[in-house]
Design a protein around this motif. Structure first.
Motif, PDB file in Angstrom:
ATOM      1  N   ASP A 115       2.218 -44.444  29.407  1.00 33.23           N
ATOM      2  CA  ASP A 115       1.515 -43.087  29.612  1.00 33.23           C
ATOM      3  C   ASP A 115       2.711 -42.045  29.958  1.00 33.23           C
ATOM      4  OD1 ASP A 115      -0.817 -44.447  29.478  1.00 33.23           O
ATOM      5  OD2 ASP A 115      -1.175 -44.397  31.560  1.00 33.23           O
ATOM      6  N   PHE A 116       3.785 -42.678  30.636  1.00 34.36           N
ATOM      7  CA  PHE A 116       4.744 -41.838  30.948  1.00 34.36           C
ATOM      8  C   PHE A 116       5.512 -41.366  29.587  1.00 34.36           C
ATOM      9  CE2 PHE A 116       9.567 -40.944  31.776  1.00 34.36           C
ATOM     10  CZ  PHE A 116       9.213 -39.720  32.523  1.00 34.36           C
ATOM     11  N   LEU A 117       5.544 -42.149  28.592  1.00 31.88           N
ATOM     12  CA  LEU A 117       6.483 -41.951  27.552  1.00 31.88           C
ATOM     13  C   LEU A 117       5.685 -41.314  26.293  1.00 31.88           C
ATOM     14  CD1 LEU A 117       8.326 -45.480  27.055  1.00 31.88           C
ATOM     15  CD2 LEU A 117       9.407 -43.079  27.633  1.00 31.88           C
ATOM     16  N   SER A 118       4.482 -41.085  26.609  1.00 37.72           N
ATOM     17  CA  SER A 118       3.535 -40.381  25.633  1.00 37.72           C
ATOM     18  C   SER A 118       4.302 -38.866  25.234  1.00 37.72           C
ATOM     19  CB  SER A 118       2.357 -39.998  26.244  1.00 37.72           C
ATOM     20  OG  SER A 118       1.507 -39.234  25.190  1.00 37.72           O
ATOM     21  N   GLY A 119       4.691 -38.850  24.071  1.00 39.42           N
ATOM     22  CA  GLY A 119       5.382 -37.578  23.431  1.00 39.42           C
ATOM     23  C   GLY A 119       6.881 -37.472  23.834  1.00 39.42           C
ATOM     24  N   LYS A 120       7.625 -38.598  24.461  1.00 42.26           N
ATOM     25  CA  LYS A 120       8.776 -38.645  24.821  1.00 42.26           C
ATOM     26  C   LYS A 120       9.507 -39.684  24.061  1.00 42.26           C
ATOM     27  CE  LYS A 120       8.239 -37.126  29.613  1.00 42.26           C
ATOM     28  NZ  LYS A 120       6.661 -37.210  29.570  1.00 42.26           N
ATOM     29  N   SER A 121      10.707 -39.329  23.887  1.00 39.61           N
ATOM     30  CA  SER A 121      11.858 -40.532  22.946  1.00 39.61           C
ATOM     31  C   SER A 121      12.413 -41.239  24.067  1.00 39.61           C
ATOM     32  CB  SER A 121      12.344 -39.906  22.143  1.00 39.61           C
ATOM     33  OG  SER A 121      12.027 -39.349  20.862  1.00 39.61           O
ATOM     34  N   TRP A 152      10.072 -46.731  22.183  1.00 39.12           N
ATOM     35  CA  TRP A 152      11.213 -46.845  23.130  1.00 39.12           C
ATOM     36  C   TRP A 152      12.287 -47.968  23.257  1.00 39.12           C
ATOM     37  CZ3 TRP A 152      11.894 -49.057  27.862  1.00 39.12           C
ATOM     38  CH2 TRP A 152      13.121 -48.841  28.491  1.00 39.12           C
ATOM     39  N   TYR A 153      11.647 -49.028  23.389  1.00 40.39           N
ATOM     40  CA  TYR A 153      12.243 -50.307  23.733  1.00 40.39           C
ATOM     41  C   TYR A 153      13.132 -50.485  22.554  1.00 40.39           C
ATOM     42  CZ  TYR A 153      13.191 -54.877  25.161  1.00 40.39           C
ATOM     43  OH  TYR A 153      13.669 -56.324  25.579  1.00 40.39           O
ATOM     44  N   ASN A 154      12.641 -50.337  21.000  1.00 43.44           N
ATOM     45  CA  ASN A 154      13.327 -50.681  19.953  1.00 43.44           C
ATOM     46  C   ASN A 154      14.421 -49.360  19.972  1.00 43.44           C
ATOM     47  OD1 ASN A 154      11.751 -52.880  19.096  1.00 43.44           O
ATOM     48  ND2 ASN A 154      10.294 -51.449  18.200  1.00 43.44           N
ATOM     49  N   CYS A 155      14.445 -48.424  20.246  1.00 37.39           N
ATOM     50  CA  CYS A 155      15.281 -47.429  20.153  1.00 37.39           C
ATOM     51  C   CYS A 155      16.289 -47.799  21.066  1.00 37.39           C
ATOM     52  CB  CYS A 155      14.659 -46.034  20.574  1.00 37.39           C
ATOM     53  SG  CYS A 155      15.967 -44.765  20.387  1.00 37.39           S
ATOM     54  N   VAL A 156      16.288 -48.127  22.471  1.00 34.53           N
ATOM     55  CA  VAL A 156      17.233 -48.442  23.139  1.00 34.53           C
ATOM     56  C   VAL A 156      18.060 -49.809  22.778  1.00 34.53           C
ATOM     57  CG1 VAL A 156      17.831 -49.300  25.613  1.00 34.53           C
ATOM     58  CG2 VAL A 156      16.085 -47.302  25.174  1.00 34.53           C
ATOM     59  N   SER A 157      17.224 -50.666  22.070  1.00 35.98           N
ATOM     60  CA  SER A 157      17.904 -51.879  21.783  1.00 35.98           C
ATOM     61  C   SER A 157      18.750 -51.568  20.588  1.00 35.98           C
ATOM     62  CB  SER A 157      16.867 -52.842  21.273  1.00 35.98           C
ATOM     63  OG  SER A 157      16.046 -53.260  22.256  1.00 35.98           O
ATOM     64  N   SER A 158      18.610 -50.819  19.680  1.00 35.99           N
ATOM     65  CA  SER A 158      19.357 -50.371  18.695  1.00 35.99           C
ATOM     66  C   SER A 158      20.672 -49.544  19.046  1.00 35.99           C
ATOM     67  CB  SER A 158      18.453 -49.283  17.526  1.00 35.99           C
ATOM     68  OG  SER A 158      18.407 -48.069  18.011  1.00 35.99           O
TER      69      SER A 158
END
Length: 221
Positions: free
Chosen positions: A19-25, A57-63
């Motif tokens: 819910d917190f990450l809704s609309g956030k990268s 978000w998890y995939n983005c941080v992993s990359s």
């Protein structure tokens, strides 16, 4: 205002993060920060389609982390079989458990003392072997005139039991300035990364070349 996420190993914790990450990268702002690394470390694995915002978000941080570790990984499996009683104890919440991640607040002296007392109370019950951690650190020079070779030599000259320096590379920052990105492995009971930075890397003789140090990633081995 501090942002707190609890129980990120449970569905309710992942839902609050989703819910917190809704609309956030990212957790804080529009770029990857240490806040993302801290939360990433608390999420056991990519939750998949059940929590799409967390998955993205998890995939983005992993990359981002993969780019910091360019070596080719062959894959590592971690196994272990616990008894039913041990599994039940691991899942049952206790008064000593603290799964909150305070991203901005500093730990108070009272909290440090309480944490030390909890650790001391646990030691007689079960003796654990000393663990190791892999750390990725950014070390920044004073300016573009700093001799990066001498900077790295000064860093690697820091020696203590339980500390092993690894691979390194120079990464452009801007305006002709480069930072040193270096891996290190530590024995947790012997080396404190904070003490390493404050008592060795940012004091003489290293401080002649080193302006500041940042922890990019911290992973248990």
């Amino acid at each position: 205002m501090a942002i707190t996420f609890s129980d990120l190993h449970t569905e309710s914790g992942l839902k609050s993060l989703n819910d917190f990450l809704s609309g956030k990268s990212y957790i804080s702002g529009d770029k990857l920060t240490k806040d993302d690394i801290k939360v990433y470390a608390a999420v056991l694995k990519n939750p998949g389609d059940s929590f799409p915002n967390v998955r993205q978000w998890y995939n983005c941080v992993s990359s981002h982390l993969a780019a910091s570790f360019p070596g080719k990984a062959v894959g590592v499996g971690l196994g272990g079989k616990a008894t039913a009683d041990e599994s039940a104890k691991a899942e049952a919440p206790t008064a000593d458990d603290d799964d909150d991640l305070d991203l901005f607040g500093d730990e108070t002296e009272e909290e440090k003392k309480a944490a030390e007392e909890r650790e001391a109370a646990k030691k007689p019950a079960k003796k654990k072997e000393s663990g190791k951690s892999s750390v990725l650190m950014d070390i920044k020079p004073w300016d573009d005139e700093t001799d990066m070779k001498k900077l790295e030599e000064a860093v690697r000259a820091v020696a203590m039991p339980g500390l092993l320096w690894g691979a390194s590379k120079q990464v452009p920052v801007g305006y002709g300035i480069k930072k040193l990105q270096i891996m290190l492995t530590i024995v947790d009971d012997l080396v404190s990364v904070d003490a390493l930075i404050e008592e060795h890397l940012t004091v003489e003789p290293c401080s002649e070349h080193v302006q500041s140090c940042d922890i990019v990633a911290f992973n248990k081995i």
